[in-house]
Design an enzyme around this catalytic site. Sequence first.
Site, PDB file in Angstrom:
ATOM      1  N   SER A  62       4.620  87.964  57.264  1.00  0.00           N
ATOM      2  CA  SER A  62       4.096  89.332  57.371  1.00  0.00           C
ATOM      3  C   SER A  62       5.221  90.362  57.298  1.00  0.00           C
ATOM      4  O   SER A  62       6.273  90.193  57.921  1.00  0.00           O
ATOM      5  CB  SER A  62       3.356  89.485  58.703  1.00  0.00           C
ATOM      6  OG  SER A  62       2.929  90.817  58.867  1.00  0.00           O
ATOM      7  N   LYS A 113       1.383  92.565  55.649  1.00  0.00           N
ATOM      8  CA  LYS A 113       2.073  93.385  56.658  1.00  0.00           C
ATOM      9  C   LYS A 113       1.110  93.822  57.773  1.00  0.00           C
ATOM     10  O   LYS A 113      -0.070  94.082  57.516  1.00  0.00           O
ATOM     11  CB  LYS A 113       2.643  94.614  55.936  1.00  0.00           C
ATOM     12  CG  LYS A 113       3.164  95.715  56.827  1.00  0.00           C
ATOM     13  CD  LYS A 113       4.650  95.650  56.994  1.00  0.00           C
ATOM     14  CE  LYS A 113       5.173  96.667  57.983  1.00  0.00           C
ATOM     15  NZ  LYS A 113       6.345  96.170  58.722  1.00  0.00           N
ATOM     16  N   ASN A 163      16.347  94.198  61.261  1.00  0.00           N
ATOM     17  CA  ASN A 163      15.476  95.282  60.812  1.00  0.00           C
ATOM     18  C   ASN A 163      14.807  95.961  61.995  1.00  0.00           C
ATOM     19  O   ASN A 163      14.584  95.354  63.039  1.00  0.00           O
ATOM     20  CB  ASN A 163      14.416  94.771  59.810  1.00  0.00           C
ATOM     21  CG  ASN A 163      13.104  94.408  60.487  1.00  0.00           C
ATOM     22  OD1 ASN A 163      12.261  95.271  60.751  1.00  0.00           O
ATOM     23  ND2 ASN A 163      12.923  93.130  60.793  1.00  0.00           N
ATOM     24  N   GLY A 179       9.566  99.038  62.335  1.00  0.00           N
ATOM     25  CA  GLY A 179       8.702  99.706  63.321  1.00  0.00           C
ATOM     26  C   GLY A 179       7.250  99.792  62.880  1.00  0.00           C
ATOM     27  O   GLY A 179       6.569 100.779  63.163  1.00  0.00           O
ATOM     28  N   ASN A 206      -2.838  90.866  59.130  1.00  0.00           N
ATOM     29  CA  ASN A 206      -2.058  90.847  60.376  1.00  0.00           C
ATOM     30  C   ASN A 206      -2.366  92.117  61.175  1.00  0.00           C
ATOM     31  O   ASN A 206      -2.250  93.235  60.669  1.00  0.00           O
ATOM     32  CB  ASN A 206      -0.575  90.729  60.012  1.00  0.00           C
ATOM     33  CG  ASN A 206       0.347  90.744  61.219  1.00  0.00           C
ATOM     34  OD1 ASN A 206       0.340  91.684  62.005  1.00  0.00           O
ATOM     35  ND2 ASN A 206       1.167  89.710  61.348  1.00  0.00           N
ATOM     36  N   ASN A 260      -0.256  90.138  65.583  1.00  0.00           N
ATOM     37  CA  ASN A 260       1.180  90.332  65.798  1.00  0.00           C
ATOM     38  C   ASN A 260       1.386  90.759  67.247  1.00  0.00           C
ATOM     39  O   ASN A 260       1.322  91.936  67.562  1.00  0.00           O
ATOM     40  CB  ASN A 260       1.721  91.383  64.822  1.00  0.00           C
ATOM     41  CG  ASN A 260       3.210  91.630  65.027  1.00  0.00           C
ATOM     42  OD1 ASN A 260       3.846  90.954  65.837  1.00  0.00           O
ATOM     43  ND2 ASN A 260       3.743  92.597  64.315  1.00  0.00           N
ATOM     44  N   CYS A 280       6.087  92.194  67.936  1.00  0.00           N
ATOM     45  CA  CYS A 280       7.046  93.030  67.210  1.00  0.00           C
ATOM     46  C   CYS A 280       8.078  93.606  68.182  1.00  0.00           C
ATOM     47  O   CYS A 280       7.725  94.334  69.107  1.00  0.00           O
ATOM     48  CB  CYS A 280       6.363  94.182  66.480  1.00  0.00           C
ATOM     49  SG  CYS A 280       7.578  95.140  65.557  1.00  0.00           S
ATOM     50  N   GLY A 314      10.741  81.641  60.427  1.00  0.00           N
ATOM     51  CA  GLY A 314      12.094  81.910  60.920  1.00  0.00           C
ATOM     52  C   GLY A 314      13.174  81.220  60.112  1.00  0.00           C
ATOM     53  O   GLY A 314      13.567  80.096  60.411  1.00  0.00           O
TER      54      GLY A 314
HETATM   55  C1  LIG Z   1      11.699  93.804  57.014  1.00  0.00           C
HETATM   56  C2  LIG Z   1      10.805  92.972  57.884  1.00  0.00           C
HETATM   57  C3  LIG Z   1       9.561  93.467  58.244  1.00  0.00           C
HETATM   58  C4  LIG Z   1       8.721  92.697  59.056  1.00  0.00           C
HETATM   59  N1  LIG Z   1       7.491  93.188  59.387  1.00  0.00           N
HETATM   60  C5  LIG Z   1       6.640  92.422  60.126  1.00  0.00           C
HETATM   61  C6  LIG Z   1       5.337  92.880  60.418  1.00  0.00           C
HETATM   62  O1  LIG Z   1       4.907  93.972  60.000  1.00  0.00           O
HETATM   63  N2  LIG Z   1       4.535  92.077  61.170  1.00  0.00           N
HETATM   64  C7  LIG Z   1       4.928  90.842  61.622  1.00  0.00           C
HETATM   65  O2  LIG Z   1       4.147  90.139  62.271  1.00  0.00           O
HETATM   66  N3  LIG Z   1       6.175  90.366  61.336  1.00  0.00           N
HETATM   67  C8  LIG Z   1       7.027  91.129  60.610  1.00  0.00           C
HETATM   68  N4  LIG Z   1       8.273  90.647  60.293  1.00  0.00           N
HETATM   69  C9  LIG Z   1       8.679  89.301  60.771  1.00  0.00           C
HETATM   70  C10 LIG Z   1       8.484  88.239  59.667  1.00  0.00           C
HETATM   71  O3  LIG Z   1       7.128  88.099  59.320  1.00  0.00           O
HETATM   72  C11 LIG Z   1       9.043  86.880  60.124  1.00  0.00           C
HETATM   73  O4  LIG Z   1       8.301  86.445  61.251  1.00  0.00           O
HETATM   74  C12 LIG Z   1      10.513  86.946  60.495  1.00  0.00           C
HETATM   75  O5  LIG Z   1      11.215  87.767  59.593  1.00  0.00           O
HETATM   76  C13 LIG Z   1      11.172  85.566  60.513  1.00  0.00           C
HETATM   77  O6  LIG Z   1      11.047  84.915  59.264  1.00  0.00           O
HETATM   78  P1  LIG Z   1      12.157  84.972  58.083  1.00  0.00           P
HETATM   79  O7  LIG Z   1      13.480  84.605  58.704  1.00  0.00           O
HETATM   80  O8  LIG Z   1      11.660  83.976  57.085  1.00  0.00           O
HETATM   81  O9  LIG Z   1      12.149  86.366  57.562  1.00  0.00           O
HETATM   82  C14 LIG Z   1       9.138  91.416  59.494  1.00  0.00           C
HETATM   83  C15 LIG Z   1      10.397  90.920  59.113  1.00  0.00           C
HETATM   84  C16 LIG Z   1      11.222  91.680  58.316  1.00  0.00           C
HETATM   85  C17 LIG Z   1      12.551  91.112  57.913  1.00  0.00           C
END
Ligand SMILES: Cc1cc2nc3c(=O)[nH]c(=O)nc-3n(C[C@H](O)[C@H](O)[C@H](O)COP(=O)(O)O)c2cc1C
Length: 311
Positions: free
Chosen positions: A28, A52, A76, A79, A106, A134, A137, A249
């Site tokens: 997401s 998202k 990041n 927000g 989400n 979610n 956050c 992750g």
């Molecule tokens: C730029 C960015 C925006 C994110 N926005 C959301 C979000 O809107 N909702 C959410 O549940 N997770 C959000 N995440 C978390 C990701 O979905 C994911 O759980 C987290 O980045 C770990 O996975 P990764 O290492 O593969 O990125 C965001 C992550 C990043 C890097």
Amino acid sequence: MGAQSIFVMTLSTTIGSLSLHTPLLTGSGTFGHDASALSFLNPDDLGALVLKTVTPQPRPGNPNPRMAEYEGGILNSIGLENRGLHYWRDKVAPELAQIAVPVIANAGGHTLEEYVEMTIAFSEMEGVEGIELNLSCPNVEGGTRFATDPIALAQVVAACRVVTEKPLWAKLSPNVESIVPFAQAAEQAGADALTVSNTFLGLLVDWRTRQPQLGRGFGGVSGSGIRPLALRFVYESAQAVEIPIVASGGAASAKDVLDFMVAGASAVQIGTAAFRTPDLLSKIAQDLRALLKEDGSTIQTLIGSLEWPSL
Ligand SMILES: Cc1cc2nc3c(=O)[nH]c(=O)nc-3n(C[C@H](O)[C@H](O)[C@H](O)COP(=O)(O)O)c2cc1C
């Protein structure tokens, strides 16, 4: 049975009642607010598109800069910037009903009532196959309140459970000492699956300016640097609950995906790693097919097969 169907079976997985033809999902917030990622991803390679976070009201997000890179990944503090439920219902949802992969929407919120409002709204949208809450956050005021108190978390999940029959996933926070009470609380409250987990609260500074690199100060760490931390939480969650685990992750390769699955994940979300290589999911799907063929295994036989050393 044709070669293509054998490939499909090899990679297929289930998350509760949802059958996915691959275990690869988008994370997401890392593949946009709508289905536009399908312009560069082959739907055959994608198990589900996780979009998202949407909140009831539009959110402008946090002050810039909102992203900073380091050698292990990124920090990041977006927000939860989004255009709110009404825009999403009118402009995004109608297109989702037409696409070839299941969509998981989400939901975000500040209060239990807001999560319930989002869950009801997503339940009524034809193109939404499942709902990820979610609850984790780290980049908004009070954003982890529900994820750092198992009782509050259970109340939100239970309240959302009674208003939807769609698959309901709880996305947990890694910013806790042990994930086990949270995983169990979400399961007991009726979640169909757990997403483990979100970004880790972190900080990058610039010693020359004497300032944090992000406009909000703290942010959430993602990318390959958090993979061993996420892997631990996936393993511990899978040991503690019966419902499926969706890993999130730091996964960046087919090997990483299989590591998560052996540790107990039924599917794996890819986020940060795809920023550099937008079609990474398709490359991982190809590599998964080759690795499984070489190993003579299927995704189903690998899930949770980790053999813990006896001491
Ligand atoms: C730029 C960015 C925006 C994110 N926005 C959301 C979000 O809107 N909702 C959410 O549940 N997770 C959000 N995440 C978390 C990701 O979905 C994911 O759980 C987290 O980045 C770990 O996975 P990764 O290492 O593969 O990125 C965001 C992550 C990043 C890097």
